[in-house]
Design a protein around this motif. Structure first.
Motif, short mmCIF file in Angstrom:
data_model
loop_
_atom_site.label_atom_id
_atom_site.label_comp_id
_atom_site.label_asym_id
_atom_site.label_seq_id
_atom_site.Cartn_x
_atom_site.Cartn_y
_atom_site.Cartn_z
N ALA A 35 0.63 -1.17 0.15
CA ALA A 35 0.01 0.05 -0.15
C ALA A 35 0.88 1.21 -0.09
O ALA A 35 0.59 2.38 -0.62
CB ALA A 35 -1.02 -0.04 1.22
N THR A 36 1.99 1.00 0.82
CA THR A 36 2.92 2.32 0.79
C THR A 36 3.48 2.49 -0.76
O THR A 36 3.50 3.97 -1.18
CB THR A 36 4.10 2.12 1.63
OG1 THR A 36 3.53 2.11 3.12
CG2 THR A 36 4.85 3.26 1.88
N ALA A 37 3.87 1.30 -1.33
CA ALA A 37 4.40 1.83 -2.86
C ALA A 37 3.42 2.08 -3.66
O ALA A 37 3.84 3.08 -4.48
CB ALA A 37 5.04 0.40 -3.16
N ILE A 38 2.34 1.77 -3.39
CA ILE A 38 1.29 2.16 -4.65
C ILE A 38 0.58 3.51 -4.23
O ILE A 38 0.52 4.20 -5.32
CB ILE A 38 0.10 1.17 -4.51
CG1 ILE A 38 0.36 -0.27 -4.97
CG2 ILE A 38 -1.08 1.57 -5.27
CD1 ILE A 38 -0.64 -1.34 -4.79
N GLY A 39 0.66 3.85 -2.81
CA GLY A 39 0.17 5.12 -2.44
C GLY A 39 1.47 6.20 -2.92
O GLY A 39 0.87 7.19 -3.53
N SER A 40 2.56 5.89 -2.93
CA SER A 40 3.76 6.70 -3.58
C SER A 40 3.61 6.95 -4.83
O SER A 40 3.51 8.24 -5.37
CB SER A 40 4.98 6.33 -3.14
OG SER A 40 5.40 6.16 -1.66
N GLN A 41 3.11 5.84 -5.66
CA GLN A 41 3.19 6.09 -7.09
C GLN A 41 1.69 6.86 -7.53
O GLN A 41 1.90 7.67 -8.48
CB GLN A 41 2.84 4.68 -7.69
CG GLN A 41 4.43 3.96 -7.75
CD GLN A 41 4.17 2.65 -8.31
OE1 GLN A 41 3.33 1.97 -8.50
NE2 GLN A 41 5.55 1.70 -8.34
N LEU A 42 0.49 6.75 -6.83
CA LEU A 42 -0.51 7.31 -6.90
C LEU A 42 -0.20 8.82 -6.80
O LEU A 42 -0.80 9.76 -7.46
CB LEU A 42 -1.61 6.80 -6.18
CG LEU A 42 -2.27 5.60 -6.65
CD1 LEU A 42 -3.32 5.19 -5.67
CD2 LEU A 42 -3.20 5.90 -8.09
N LYS A 43 0.44 9.24 -5.81
CA LYS A 43 0.64 10.51 -5.19
C LYS A 43 1.56 11.15 -6.63
O LYS A 43 1.09 12.30 -6.89
CB LYS A 43 1.58 10.67 -4.15
CG LYS A 43 1.71 12.01 -3.65
CD LYS A 43 2.61 12.21 -2.25
CE LYS A 43 2.74 13.46 -1.75
NZ LYS A 43 3.56 13.51 -0.45
N ALA A 44 2.45 10.60 -7.19
CA ALA A 44 3.23 11.20 -8.09
C ALA A 44 2.33 11.22 -9.41
O ALA A 44 2.46 12.36 -10.03
CB ALA A 44 4.33 10.22 -8.33
N LYS A 45 1.71 10.29 -9.94
CA LYS A 45 0.50 10.48 -11.15
C LYS A 45 -0.35 11.66 -10.81
O LYS A 45 -0.48 12.55 -11.62
CB LYS A 45 -0.09 9.26 -11.08
CG LYS A 45 0.74 8.05 -11.63
CD LYS A 45 1.29 8.41 -13.16
CE LYS A 45 2.18 6.87 -13.35
NZ LYS A 45 2.77 7.21 -14.64
N PHE A 46 -0.91 11.90 -9.48
CA PHE A 46 -1.88 12.91 -9.13
C PHE A 46 -1.27 14.11 -9.33
O PHE A 46 -1.61 15.03 -9.78
CB PHE A 46 -2.55 12.65 -8.18
CG PHE A 46 -3.95 11.79 -8.25
CD1 PHE A 46 -5.06 12.07 -8.91
CD2 PHE A 46 -3.77 10.54 -7.52
CE1 PHE A 46 -6.15 11.14 -8.90
CE2 PHE A 46 -4.89 9.49 -7.66
CZ PHE A 46 -5.97 9.93 -8.31
N GLY A 47 0.10 14.24 -9.07
CA GLY A 47 0.83 15.34 -8.98
C GLY A 47 1.10 15.94 -10.39
O GLY A 47 1.09 17.00 -10.98
N LEU A 48 1.35 14.70 -11.34
CA LEU A 48 1.64 15.20 -12.67
C LEU A 48 0.42 15.67 -13.12
O LEU A 48 0.40 16.72 -14.19
CB LEU A 48 2.06 13.71 -13.22
CG LEU A 48 2.40 14.02 -14.87
CD1 LEU A 48 3.24 15.06 -15.08
CD2 LEU A 48 2.64 12.67 -15.38
N VAL A 49 -0.57 14.78 -12.90
CA VAL A 49 -2.12 15.45 -13.53
C VAL A 49 -2.57 16.76 -13.18
O VAL A 49 -2.68 17.83 -13.85
CB VAL A 49 -3.18 14.69 -13.12
CG1 VAL A 49 -4.54 15.18 -13.38
CG2 VAL A 49 -2.84 13.06 -13.65
N ALA A 50 -2.10 17.17 -11.83
CA ALA A 50 -2.55 18.66 -11.24
C ALA A 50 -1.55 19.69 -11.93
O ALA A 50 -1.99 20.55 -12.25
CB ALA A 50 -2.30 18.42 -9.79
#
Length: 59
Positions: A35-50
């Motif tokens: 969950a930590t690894a997936i959470g970090s990847q999701l945060k990076a993707k949403f940051g890129l989208v933003a």
């Protein structure tokens, strides 16, 4: 008294409970790590989208 000690030594139900507890702890650690690894990847993707949405809004 020796009979009581002999029964206590032969009783393996406590060991089984400990084994199940250790297995559950290892599974929990694996879930937390995933969950930590997936959470970090999701945060990076949403940051890129933003960032991209911010660029599009500025144009």
């Amino acid at each position: 008294m020796t009979n009581l000690i002999a029964r206590f030594v032969k009783d393996e139900s406590g060991a089984t409970a400990i084994e199940y507890g250790l297995i559950a702890a290892l599974i929990a650690l694996a879930i937390i790590g995933g969950a930590t690894a997936i959470g970090s990847q999701l945060k990076a993707k949403f940051g890129l989208v933003a960032t991209e949405l911010g660029k599009a809004k500025a144009q």
